[in-house]
Design an enzyme around this catalytic site. Structure first.
Site, PDB file in Angstrom:
ATOM      1  N   TYR A 138       0.837  -1.201   0.000  1.00 40.85           N
ATOM      2  CA  TYR A 138       0.000   0.000   0.000  1.00 40.85           C
ATOM      3  C   TYR A 138       0.876   1.257   0.000  1.00 40.85           C
ATOM      4  O   TYR A 138       0.627   2.203  -0.760  1.00 40.85           O
ATOM      5  CB  TYR A 138      -0.923  -0.016   1.225  1.00 40.85           C
ATOM      6  CG  TYR A 138      -1.696   1.253   1.441  1.00 40.85           C
ATOM      7  CD1 TYR A 138      -2.774   1.577   0.620  1.00 40.85           C
ATOM      8  CD2 TYR A 138      -1.360   2.131   2.465  1.00 40.85           C
ATOM      9  CE1 TYR A 138      -3.487   2.751   0.811  1.00 40.85           C
ATOM     10  CE2 TYR A 138      -2.068   3.302   2.659  1.00 40.85           C
ATOM     11  CZ  TYR A 138      -3.130   3.607   1.837  1.00 40.85           C
ATOM     12  OH  TYR A 138      -3.828   4.778   2.030  1.00 40.85           O
TER      13      TYR A 138
ATOM     14  N   GLU B  30     -11.624   6.746   5.267  1.00 41.65           N
ATOM     15  CA  GLU B  30     -10.972   7.487   6.347  1.00 41.65           C
ATOM     16  C   GLU B  30     -11.974   7.809   7.452  1.00 41.65           C
ATOM     17  O   GLU B  30     -11.633   7.824   8.628  1.00 41.65           O
ATOM     18  CB  GLU B  30     -10.326   8.765   5.816  1.00 41.65           C
ATOM     19  CG  GLU B  30      -9.114   8.541   4.936  1.00 41.65           C
ATOM     20  CD  GLU B  30      -7.917   7.924   5.656  1.00 41.65           C
ATOM     21  OE1 GLU B  30      -7.943   7.827   6.905  1.00 41.65           O
ATOM     22  OE2 GLU B  30      -6.972   7.531   4.971  1.00 41.65           O
TER      23      GLU B  30
ATOM     24  N   TRP C  89      -5.688   2.384  10.327  1.00 35.36           N
ATOM     25  CA  TRP C  89      -5.858   2.196   8.895  1.00 35.36           C
ATOM     26  C   TRP C  89      -5.643   0.733   8.521  1.00 35.36           C
ATOM     27  O   TRP C  89      -6.257   0.220   7.581  1.00 35.36           O
ATOM     28  CB  TRP C  89      -4.917   3.108   8.112  1.00 35.36           C
ATOM     29  CG  TRP C  89      -4.991   2.845   6.641  1.00 35.36           C
ATOM     30  CD1 TRP C  89      -4.005   2.366   5.834  1.00 35.36           C
ATOM     31  CD2 TRP C  89      -6.133   3.015   5.793  1.00 35.36           C
ATOM     32  NE1 TRP C  89      -4.466   2.229   4.543  1.00 35.36           N
ATOM     33  CE2 TRP C  89      -5.766   2.614   4.493  1.00 35.36           C
ATOM     34  CE3 TRP C  89      -7.439   3.461   6.016  1.00 35.36           C
ATOM     35  CZ2 TRP C  89      -6.648   2.646   3.421  1.00 35.36           C
ATOM     36  CZ3 TRP C  89      -8.325   3.503   4.948  1.00 35.36           C
ATOM     37  CH2 TRP C  89      -7.926   3.094   3.672  1.00 35.36           C
TER      38      TRP C  89
END
Length: 203
Positions: free
Chosen positions: A26, A48, A56
């Site tokens: 990522y 988010e 996350w």
């Protein structure tokens, strides 16, 4: 704790991605590279929001499930979700089952349609908040900036939910509106080059 770590290929990377190969992927392939596709921008601002109070990493592990649950974050489709969809999603173990965040995603889809009608695209709106003047922080990056505060205030004024300044700054970092890769990270220069070549959409 160092702000860098050496990856399996010997390259230096931002230390926050060190815990798992998926996190490294990522970081290497997505984080910080400029995005102009409306559907990706909408997905990220929603995810988010779901991350609020969580990590996350939790959201990244569930991202494919979120995409399946929310029609790939095609906001014209999500805006049509009703109460039955909310109840269905609250039973979906593959996502974060938070009624307020689910309802916010549906609301934000309707607001995204309004924004698209006003600006021509979500990208044309969000890229007015590009943070080229933001200083890079060698000792660690901030969680909130003056620009993210302004973006949050603007979105809230337009009726968006779960878009606080911390959420907005994480969105800005991920979508390339700022380059918060550590200056010595192997991907800092790559991201900076793409940002330099990127032409922000305009209304």
């Amino acid at each position: 704790m160092s702000n860098l770590f050496e990856g399996p290929d010997g390259q230096s990377r931002c230390s926050w991605c060190a815990s798992h190969p998926d996190y490294i992927r990522y970081h290497d392939e997505e984080w910080g590279y400029p995005v102009s596709e409306d559907q990706r921008l909408f997905e990220k601002i929603c995810l988010e929001g779901f991350q609020s109070g969580l990590s996350w990493w939790t959201i990244l592990q569930k991202r494919d499930n979120f995409r399946a649950a929310f029609e790939g974050f095609a906001f014209h489709k999500v805006a049509a979700f009703g109460q039955a969809d909310i109840e269905r999603l609250l039973q979906d173990k593959g996502i974060v089952r938070h009624r307020g965040k689910i309802a916010a995603t549906i609301n934000n889809a309707a607001r995204a349609i309004e924004m698209q009608q006003e600006f021509g695209s979500l990208a044309a709106f969000f890229w007015t908040y590009e943070g080229r003047e933001e200083a890079r922080h060698i000792e660690g990056v901030p969680s909130v900036t003056e620009i993210s505060k302004r973006l949050s205030k603007d979105l809230k004024k337009r009726g968006w939910n779960f878009v606080g300044p911390t959420t907005c700054y994480a969105f800005m970092q991920a979508m390339g509106l700022v380059n918060d890769h550590h200056p010595d990270c192997a991907h800092h220069a790559k991201v900076e080059a793409e940002r330099a070549a990127f032409t922000p959409p305009v209304k």
